[in-house]
Design a protein around this motif. Structure first.
Motif, PDB file in Angstrom:
ATOM      1  N   ILE A 370       0.811  -1.229   0.000  1.00 56.43           N
ATOM      2  CA  ILE A 370       0.000   0.000   0.000  1.00 56.43           C
ATOM      3  C   ILE A 370       0.840   1.273   0.000  1.00 56.43           C
ATOM      4  O   ILE A 370       0.548   2.204  -0.764  1.00 56.43           O
ATOM      5  CB  ILE A 370      -0.994  -0.021   1.176  1.00 56.43           C
ATOM      6  CG1 ILE A 370      -2.040  -1.115   0.965  1.00 56.43           C
ATOM      7  CG2 ILE A 370      -1.676   1.345   1.340  1.00 56.43           C
ATOM      8  CD1 ILE A 370      -3.002  -1.289   2.128  1.00 56.43           C
ATOM      9  N   PRO A 371       1.903   1.401   0.822  1.00 49.25           N
ATOM     10  CA  PRO A 371       2.673   2.661   0.821  1.00 49.25           C
ATOM     11  C   PRO A 371       3.265   3.025  -0.539  1.00 49.25           C
ATOM     12  O   PRO A 371       3.508   4.206  -0.802  1.00 49.25           O
ATOM     13  CB  PRO A 371       3.782   2.391   1.849  1.00 49.25           C
ATOM     14  CG  PRO A 371       3.197   1.355   2.761  1.00 49.25           C
ATOM     15  CD  PRO A 371       2.373   0.484   1.867  1.00 49.25           C
ATOM     16  N   GLN A 372       3.508   2.046  -1.399  1.00 49.39           N
ATOM     17  CA  GLN A 372       4.125   2.322  -2.703  1.00 49.39           C
ATOM     18  C   GLN A 372       3.113   2.650  -3.799  1.00 49.39           C
ATOM     19  O   GLN A 372       3.495   2.994  -4.917  1.00 49.39           O
ATOM     20  CB  GLN A 372       4.979   1.124  -3.156  1.00 49.39           C
ATOM     21  CG  GLN A 372       6.291   0.966  -2.403  1.00 49.39           C
ATOM     22  CD  GLN A 372       6.109   0.432  -1.002  1.00 49.39           C
ATOM     23  OE1 GLN A 372       5.370  -0.536  -0.798  1.00 49.39           O
ATOM     24  NE2 GLN A 372       6.747   1.079  -0.028  1.00 49.39           N
ATOM     25  N   ILE A 373       1.824   2.536  -3.502  1.00 51.85           N
ATOM     26  CA  ILE A 373       0.791   2.781  -4.513  1.00 51.85           C
ATOM     27  C   ILE A 373       0.797   4.260  -4.900  1.00 51.85           C
ATOM     28  O   ILE A 373       0.892   5.151  -4.059  1.00 51.85           O
ATOM     29  CB  ILE A 373      -0.593   2.367  -3.975  1.00 51.85           C
ATOM     30  CG1 ILE A 373      -0.617   0.869  -3.709  1.00 51.85           C
ATOM     31  CG2 ILE A 373      -1.694   2.744  -4.955  1.00 51.85           C
ATOM     32  CD1 ILE A 373      -0.363   0.014  -4.920  1.00 51.85           C
ATOM     33  N   THR A 374       0.642   4.530  -6.201  1.00 48.89           N
ATOM     34  CA  THR A 374       0.725   5.918  -6.696  1.00 48.89           C
ATOM     35  C   THR A 374      -0.577   6.429  -7.305  1.00 48.89           C
ATOM     36  O   THR A 374      -0.615   7.558  -7.802  1.00 48.89           O
ATOM     37  CB  THR A 374       1.842   6.022  -7.746  1.00 48.89           C
ATOM     38  OG1 THR A 374       1.570   5.110  -8.823  1.00 48.89           O
ATOM     39  CG2 THR A 374       3.194   5.702  -7.139  1.00 48.89           C
ATOM     40  N   SER A 375      -1.634   5.633  -7.298  1.00 50.11           N
ATOM     41  CA  SER A 375      -2.900   6.107  -7.874  1.00 50.11           C
ATOM     42  C   SER A 375      -4.077   5.428  -7.181  1.00 50.11           C
ATOM     43  O   SER A 375      -3.938   4.320  -6.632  1.00 50.11           O
ATOM     44  CB  SER A 375      -2.958   5.818  -9.375  1.00 50.11           C
ATOM     45  OG  SER A 375      -3.056   4.422  -9.616  1.00 50.11           O
ATOM     46  N   ILE A 376      -5.224   6.100  -7.221  1.00 50.72           N
ATOM     47  CA  ILE A 376      -6.451   5.543  -6.656  1.00 50.72           C
ATOM     48  C   ILE A 376      -6.827   4.257  -7.386  1.00 50.72           C
ATOM     49  O   ILE A 376      -7.287   3.285  -6.768  1.00 50.72           O
ATOM     50  CB  ILE A 376      -7.607   6.567  -6.740  1.00 50.72           C
ATOM     51  CG1 ILE A 376      -7.348   7.756  -5.797  1.00 50.72           C
ATOM     52  CG2 ILE A 376      -8.936   5.917  -6.402  1.00 50.72           C
ATOM     53  CD1 ILE A 376      -7.445   7.441  -4.328  1.00 50.72           C
ATOM     54  N   GLU A 377      -6.632   4.237  -8.696  1.00 52.51           N
ATOM     55  CA  GLU A 377      -6.978   3.047  -9.489  1.00 52.51           C
ATOM     56  C   GLU A 377      -6.197   1.823  -9.019  1.00 52.51           C
ATOM     57  O   GLU A 377      -6.756   0.726  -8.861  1.00 52.51           O
ATOM     58  CB  GLU A 377      -6.714   3.312 -10.966  1.00 52.51           C
ATOM     59  CG  GLU A 377      -7.645   4.326 -11.614  1.00 52.51           C
ATOM     60  CD  GLU A 377      -7.349   5.759 -11.198  1.00 52.51           C
ATOM     61  OE1 GLU A 377      -8.243   6.619 -11.311  1.00 52.51           O
ATOM     62  OE2 GLU A 377      -6.197   6.015 -10.737  1.00 52.51           O
ATOM     63  N   SER A 378      -4.894   2.004  -8.798  1.00 54.89           N
ATOM     64  CA  SER A 378      -4.079   0.893  -8.308  1.00 54.89           C
ATOM     65  C   SER A 378      -4.497   0.473  -6.908  1.00 54.89           C
ATOM     66  O   SER A 378      -4.499  -0.715  -6.567  1.00 54.89           O
ATOM     67  CB  SER A 378      -2.604   1.287  -8.313  1.00 54.89           C
ATOM     68  OG  SER A 378      -2.163   1.594  -9.618  1.00 54.89           O
ATOM     69  N   LEU A 379      -4.876   1.453  -6.109  1.00 56.12           N
ATOM     70  CA  LEU A 379      -5.307   1.159  -4.746  1.00 56.12           C
ATOM     71  C   LEU A 379      -6.604   0.359  -4.746  1.00 56.12           C
ATOM     72  O   LEU A 379      -6.790  -0.548  -3.919  1.00 56.12           O
ATOM     73  CB  LEU A 379      -5.482   2.464  -3.964  1.00 56.12           C
ATOM     74  CG  LEU A 379      -5.633   2.342  -2.445  1.00 56.12           C
ATOM     75  CD1 LEU A 379      -4.392   1.707  -1.830  1.00 56.12           C
ATOM     76  CD2 LEU A 379      -5.882   3.712  -1.826  1.00 56.12           C
ATOM     77  N   LEU A 380      -7.500   0.682  -5.664  1.00 55.42           N
ATOM     78  CA  LEU A 380      -8.735  -0.098  -5.791  1.00 55.42           C
ATOM     79  C   LEU A 380      -8.428  -1.561  -6.112  1.00 55.42           C
ATOM     80  O   LEU A 380      -9.092  -2.467  -5.608  1.00 55.42           O
ATOM     81  CB  LEU A 380      -9.627   0.510  -6.876  1.00 55.42           C
ATOM     82  CG  LEU A 380     -10.346   1.814  -6.514  1.00 55.42           C
ATOM     83  CD1 LEU A 380     -10.915   2.483  -7.768  1.00 55.42           C
ATOM     84  CD2 LEU A 380     -11.457   1.553  -5.504  1.00 55.42           C
TER      85      LEU A 380
END
Length: 561
Positions: A370-380
């Motif tokens: 999670i800390p490395q995620i760079t976009s809402i889409e990837s987080l979804l």
């Protein structure tokens, strides 16, 4: 005889009095704490605690006892920029003297002599100045009676006193133009006596900057008002005097004092009168609507006051990077909660399941990304993988002796296709209703969230916040009640083709379990004090607002242990 007067000086003006003058009582708040002044005058936030009501009772008693030369005056001095109501105005030896009455004790100087508190001193000086400005008469002093010790303090009014008032007015006007709340006061003792500490959250703000501090429990322990669920179709809700009137078919009329009600939840085809709607809004009673199938429909928006808080919300949540940072906290909170729930259930049930162990490990590996995620889409995408592992393991924590009809074979939404999903769906509807109630009562904008996108009747911010409470307030209830065999597979459900819904008795049973759960306490992992889940819902909304107020750091920390 008591005389009520309203006197305005410089009354001919093109500018509204309310926008050009400052209340004297607001200057009292300013002297006490600039942050309190801002919350009341700019954000228009008020609370009515026991001290407020006690003060009103004192003034009511004094009105009955005062002698004939007492006048209660409401004055407006536009040139000065003040307005206010003087507690008492007397004439003594040809001199006009304003009086203020205080419930508490006076301040004591180094010689133990009674003195006025700084905030009280500014208030009485302001009334002296206002009387001179509005009435054009000379005032040489004001007086304050502290009733707890029956002490009368004389406050001289001279050029120095005028300067004190003028400086306070200038500061008040300056603060009113700011979009930022003043910082929390360094004097912690002031916070313990402040009626707005549950809104301000001063101890929580200090904790952000010093995790070693020991916060006081200033946040109220619980809201003891009832949450009324109107489950029977055709039930009518009305008003009679200061009471809520409930008329159910073939049942006696029920009347409940309004002060005992916190929410009205109207299920199915129950009705509420216009008079009751207006009355509930005025009393701060949340009104929510849930369909007969258990779907959350909407809430009555009774927000009032300044738009300033929502402007700050818009500004903050228009920043994509800021939204992503909040969304990461949210997904981590829910994912860790789901993982911990599986771990707890595995331990308590002594279940040795390779599926549970494997999914727990995989969930932890994904959460670490999670800390490395760079976009809402990837987080979804990350959230979806965690949820898939969680729901795949959920059947393994159900008891082996439960009826086969109560088994869980994967998440499906509307319409629910099995009894387990019918419970989840109804529970999530009750949860989003409670989250919406907290958002609206706090004065925030539910339509503007930071993670979810607008869909159906559910507001994005409500969908965001409910993620924190899905596991402790719904999932755990459902699993525990099934393992305890509390559900009748026939009586508590209605089967309509492939669709499965809770029956009237099923909904009533779930509401009871849900409301009981909200009365249980949970110790906050950061603040270290315990609150009921019902209060934690409100606290979490306030902690979210602090994220864009420069006092963030505590939001999204409620993780199942």
């Amino acid at each position: 005889m008591k005389v009520n007067n309203i006197i305005t000086s410089n009354a001919i003006t093109s500018k509204p009095i309310e926008t050009e003058t400052i209340r004297v009582s607001a200057l009292h708040a300013l002297a006490y704490c600039p942050r309190l002044y801002y919350l009341e005058e700019v954000e228009e936030l008020y609370t009515q605690d026991a001290a407020v009501f006690a003060g009103r009772r004192l003034h009511a008693e004094l009105e009955k006892k005062e002698d004939e030369d007492w006048e209660d005056l409401f004055l407006v001095g536009e040139e000065l920029g003040l307005r206010g109501r003087v507690d008492a105005l007397r004439t003594r030896d040809g001199q006009t003297v304003p009086y203020e009455h205080k419930r508490g004790r006076s301040h004591r100087d180094d010689n133990k002599q009674p003195q006025a508190w700084e905030s009280d001193k500014l208030q009485i000086l302001s009334y002296c100045y206002l009387i001179e400005s509005a009435l054009g008469i000379k005032v040489t002093e004001g007086r304050i009676r502290y009733h707890a010790e029956n002490v009368l303090v004389h406050v001289p009014f001279d050029d120095e006193g005028k300067k004190i008032v003028e400086n306070a007015i200038a500061l008040a006007r300056q603060i009113r133009t700011s979009i930022h709340r003043p910082p929390v006061t360094e004097n912690e003792r002031l916070c313990t006596r402040c009626s707005l500490s549950p809104v301000c959250l001063p101890e929580e703000a200090r904790l952000v900057h010093n995790r070693e501090s020991e916060p006081l429990r200033l946040f109220p322990q619980d809201d003891e008002r009832e949450i009324l669920h109107i489950l029977e179709p055709g039930t009518r809700v009305g008003r009679t005097g200061e009471q809520i009137k409930i008329t159910r078919k073939d049942k006696p009329l029920e009347k409940i004092p309004a002060q005992q009600v916190g929410q009205l939840v109207l299920h199915s085809f129950s009705q509420i009168s216009t008079q009751a709607l207006h009355f509930c809004a005025h009393q701060g009673i949340g009104i929510h609507f849930v369909s007969g199938g258990g779907r959350y429909i909407g809430s009555f928006d009774n927000r009032q006051g300044s738009i300033q808080r929502r402007i700050r919300q818009y500004e903050a949540l228009s920043n994509s990077e800021f939204c992503l940072s909040l969304a990461k906290k949210l997904v981590n909170c829910r994912g860790q909660g789901q993982r911990k729930f599986l771990m707890r259930s595995r331990t308590s049930k002594k279940i040795k399941s390779a599926r549970i162990e494997q999914n727990i490990q995989q969930m932890q590996a994904i959460i670490k990304q999670i800390p490395q995620i760079t976009s809402i889409e990837s987080l979804l995408g990350i959230e979806g993988k965690i949820a898939a592992l969680y729901f795949a393991a959920l059947p393994c924590i159900l008891g082996t002796d439960i009826p086969h009809q109560m088994r869980f074979d994967g998440r499906n939404r509307r319409p629910p296709k099995d009894r387990f999903n019918a419970l989840l769906g109804f529970g999530y509807s009750l949860l989003i209703k409670d989250v919406m109630n907290s958002i609206l009562s706090m004065g925030l904008e539910p339509a503007l969230g930071f993670y979810h996108q607008p869909r159906s009747q559910a507001a994005p911010l409500a969908l965001d916040l409910m993620e924190i409470f899905r596991v402790p307030l719904v999932d755990m209830i459902v699993v525990a009640s099934i393992n305890r065999r509390q559900w009748d597979v026939n009586e508590d459900y209605e089967i309509r083709g492939e669709q499965v819904w809770l029956s009237d008795t099923g909904r009533r049973k779930f509401v009871e379990l849900y409301e009981q759960r909200k009365q249980e306490t949970w110790k906050h992992p950061v603040t270290k004090y315990s609150l009921t889940y019902r209060r934690l819902l409100e606290l979490e909304v306030r902690l979210l607002e602090k994220e864009w107020m420069g006092e963030g750091g505590l939001f999204g920390q409620l993780i199942v242990r």
